[in-house]
Design a protein around this motif. Sequence first.
Motif, PDB file in Angstrom:
ATOM      1  N   HIS A   1       0.826  -1.211   0.000  1.00  0.00           N
ATOM      2  CA  HIS A   1       0.000   0.000   0.000  1.00  0.00           C
ATOM      3  C   HIS A   1       0.862   1.263   0.000  1.00  0.00           C
ATOM      4  O   HIS A   1       0.444   2.305  -0.504  1.00  0.00           O
ATOM      5  CB  HIS A   1      -0.996  -0.032   1.157  1.00  0.00           C
ATOM      6  N   ALA A   2       2.061   1.159   0.553  1.00  0.00           N
ATOM      7  CA  ALA A   2       2.983   2.301   0.539  1.00  0.00           C
ATOM      8  C   ALA A   2       3.426   2.616  -0.891  1.00  0.00           C
ATOM      9  O   ALA A   2       3.474   3.790  -1.281  1.00  0.00           O
ATOM     10  CB  ALA A   2       4.194   2.020   1.433  1.00  0.00           C
TER      11      ALA A   2
ATOM     12  N   LEU B   1       0.730   4.404  -2.640  1.00  0.00           N
ATOM     13  CA  LEU B   1       0.684   5.817  -2.237  1.00  0.00           C
ATOM     14  C   LEU B   1       1.827   6.598  -2.870  1.00  0.00           C
ATOM     15  O   LEU B   1       1.711   7.805  -3.117  1.00  0.00           O
ATOM     16  CB  LEU B   1       0.745   5.872  -0.703  1.00  0.00           C
ATOM     17  N   ASP B   2       2.909   5.920  -3.169  1.00  0.00           N
ATOM     18  CA  ASP B   2       4.076   6.561  -3.787  1.00  0.00           C
ATOM     19  C   ASP B   2       3.902   6.731  -5.305  1.00  0.00           C
ATOM     20  O   ASP B   2       4.808   7.186  -5.988  1.00  0.00           O
ATOM     21  CB  ASP B   2       5.334   5.722  -3.476  1.00  0.00           C
ATOM     22  N   SER B   3       2.745   6.351  -5.831  1.00  0.00           N
ATOM     23  CA  SER B   3       2.487   6.451  -7.278  1.00  0.00           C
ATOM     24  C   SER B   3       1.897   7.822  -7.620  1.00  0.00           C
ATOM     25  O   SER B   3       1.436   8.537  -6.744  1.00  0.00           O
ATOM     26  CB  SER B   3       1.507   5.354  -7.700  1.00  0.00           C
ATOM     27  N   VAL B   4       1.915   8.163  -8.891  1.00  0.00           N
ATOM     28  CA  VAL B   4       1.399   9.468  -9.341  1.00  0.00           C
ATOM     29  C   VAL B   4       0.281   9.268 -10.369  1.00  0.00           C
ATOM     30  O   VAL B   4       0.533   8.719 -11.424  1.00  0.00           O
ATOM     31  CB  VAL B   4       2.517  10.312  -9.985  1.00  0.00           C
ATOM     32  N   PRO B   5      -0.962   9.713 -10.089  1.00  0.00           N
ATOM     33  CA  PRO B   5      -1.422  10.176  -8.777  1.00  0.00           C
ATOM     34  C   PRO B   5      -1.488   9.006  -7.792  1.00  0.00           C
ATOM     35  O   PRO B   5      -1.560   7.849  -8.212  1.00  0.00           O
ATOM     36  CB  PRO B   5      -2.816  10.747  -9.074  1.00  0.00           C
ATOM     37  N   PRO B   6      -1.474   9.341  -6.491  1.00  0.00           N
ATOM     38  CA  PRO B   6      -1.410   8.291  -5.470  1.00  0.00           C
ATOM     39  C   PRO B   6      -2.636   7.380  -5.504  1.00  0.00           C
ATOM     40  O   PRO B   6      -3.735   7.832  -5.804  1.00  0.00           O
ATOM     41  CB  PRO B   6      -1.371   9.077  -4.159  1.00  0.00           C
ATOM     42  N   ILE B   7      -2.418   6.114  -5.206  1.00  0.00           N
ATOM     43  CA  ILE B   7      -3.506   5.131  -5.193  1.00  0.00           C
ATOM     44  C   ILE B   7      -3.775   4.744  -3.753  1.00  0.00           C
ATOM     45  O   ILE B   7      -2.847   4.458  -3.001  1.00  0.00           O
ATOM     46  CB  ILE B   7      -3.102   3.860  -5.964  1.00  0.00           C
ATOM     47  N   ARG B   8      -5.047   4.719  -3.387  1.00  0.00           N
ATOM     48  CA  ARG B   8      -5.404   4.321  -2.028  1.00  0.00           C
ATOM     49  C   ARG B   8      -6.432   3.208  -2.066  1.00  0.00           C
ATOM     50  O   ARG B   8      -7.466   3.341  -2.716  1.00  0.00           O
ATOM     51  CB  ARG B   8      -5.990   5.507  -1.271  1.00  0.00           C
TER      52      ARG B   8
END
Lengths: 377, 377
Positions: free
Chosen positions: B261-262, B265-272
């Motif tokens: 999951h980290a 979140l570090d992706s662009v745009p962030p994934i949650r």
Amino acid sequence: MSQNETGISEVTVEVPMNIALVKYWGKRDEKLILPLNDSISLTVDKLTAETTIRMVEGVGKHTVKINGEEVELSSNKRYQTVFDESLRLQRKRKEYSNGNENRLVHFEVISKTNFPVAAGLASSAAGFAAIALAIQQLLNLNDTQANRLARIGSGSACRSMSGGLVHWKKGEKDDGSDCVAVKTADDNWTDLYCVILVFNDGRKKVGSSEGMRRTRETSTLLKHRIEKVVPERIDSIKKAYSTRNFEDLARVIMADSNQFHAVCLDSVPPIRYLNESSWQLIETVEKFNQPEIRAAYTFDAGPNACVIVQKKDVSKFITAVIRDIQINTDDLKALPEEFTKSIEDRKDERTENKFACSQLVVSSMGNGPKICTHPRT
Amino acid sequence: MSQNETGISEVTVEVPMNIALVKYWGKRDEKLILPLNDSISLTVDKLTAETTIRMVEGVGKHTVKINGEEVELSSNKRYQTVFDESLRLQRKRKEYSNGNENRLVHFEVISKTNFPVAAGLASSAAGFAAIALAIQQLLNLNDTQANRLARIGSGSACRSMSGGLVHWKKGEKDDGSDCVAVKTADDNWTDLYCVILVFNDGRKKVGSSEGMRRTRETSTLLKHRIEKVVPERIDSIKKAYSTRNFEDLARVIMADSNQFHAVCLDSVPPIRYLNESSWQLIETVEKFNQPEIRAAYTFDAGPNACVIVQKKDVSKFITAVIRDIQINTDDLKALPEEFTKSIEDRKDERTENKFACSQLVVSSMGNGPKICTHPRT
């Protein structure tokens, strides 16, 4: 600075909080507060700590009063650390200059912040920067010494010591002597503004000292961030700032905020600072940035957002925010007319307002602290 | 398998979904569905797809029916890919054995899952594993070929092809011939159970194919995870599993779920993917694990939790869950008595129930698929 006949010196400073564009997370030395990685920041000029320090000769206790309340120094060791270090520096300077005035002094600090201390808006950073700047004036310290005072009070405080784009270098030395926050050579980019959105929440927060320690000890991604990612991002921010390239600046700011929260999540047990309101704001910014990047969100160790925009886009961004998030009418009324006159609040376009922002502030960035030449006494 | 006089062969299999203990996230080949990193998993025996495949000779269209509904194959290309590849393998085998029976065939698939397809519980993985296993029987394919069929249907499907601890090796070759899921040598650890908690939410989810692509293209942490972290964790899981060391197993499972999951979140745009309910569950597990680790949460690309516990701790864990999270009484009643008899539901100890779990299932792990020897027709 003023000094009266009774041996009292006094100085007043106004110091803004700062927001990191590349985040500081993790210490290489807990005692000297030396960071594991460089960070880079801008001040948020509207959110300040105004601090008056009196240096009083003779036996007496140090006192600190924040927003009218006396701080219990025995349970807030960092103030004592800063005062001890200040007096050590004073003695050192006097010995060096062969002076003999080894008189006892104590400090009386009175500080007022214009934003809620509990809002998680790095108030202690502004406060300690103010104390360090004021003591620098009182004791005639050099910038490196003042930097060190701010830092041992609260790490990122050293980034509030000047205006412009401030680069806090981690340094290499064990004694921290090369760990300093410096203004980069550029002129301040006066067109940068930020919109601060305070999202309170009831969760018990992991404090940033505890959080940093946990991430350093348990995250298997932090080391890579520190060694490979951060140095490149510091360079990118400097370049984007000096060439006034907003899109590039914004991309790095958002990526680094997300990565900071990613390494928090990669800690054991995982640390979470973003809440549902924060994520709504991220979504609002993503929409606003279609087809062109005009805003950059960044979140410190809490749910509150700081959104950086160019002055020309402040009204447009607020128009986008009030579609998705509930904002106090009073906060909007308090804004300068130049920002409010073209805000459009089209109630029919509003999404179902699930999340409320308890405080909205618009501020210029990068103007840095002020030394008040006329003390208030 | 049965074959009647009209040239119809039929086989029925029951295949459980699987849950990764070290996560698969990112493809090195989008077409062949080759992963960027190894992953390791256990089946969740209670959540299955029961699938019957008829292979019919003569001209005709492939058909797929899931839970009574016909799947539109033109908009679900992966089924067509699997059928095409199956027939290619059949022809190849026949040519090799100098056979001449190049007759036309088509497949009729009828599948039934015992869990909501929309719950984000890797139902497609179980479904494609079932299709691959059934076609393996029908066409007498070897394990590597069956693995490949499952994988091109849905990557992690290949991990549902056997019981025990299953290690999906990413392989090195461009053609994917060394990319296989294999049962590790150990006997199944029959003491491992899992508690599945379904937390629906209204958010539009980033699909896992899209999410993996985004992370691969934009995360600056993923590479380090893949190269350095995952290989060590695969080894740790194998060792903890073979020595039956629950604490070590649990530590790696939780850390890897959080790291997956980290990097999102570090992706662009962030994934949650985690929501407030997921985080409540994490907190519940953290409390339950004091002073001794007895449960390990893991989350795939959605908010639903899979909590792995030893059989002896199932009741205790459910007792802890119902204190913090609202559970359907019917779900509890449906559990075997061995788990329910010592659940304590002390209403006075309940925290304010903010989050509701829409489905709770308790299952054994690692038993793998069943080939039904008596087809149902």
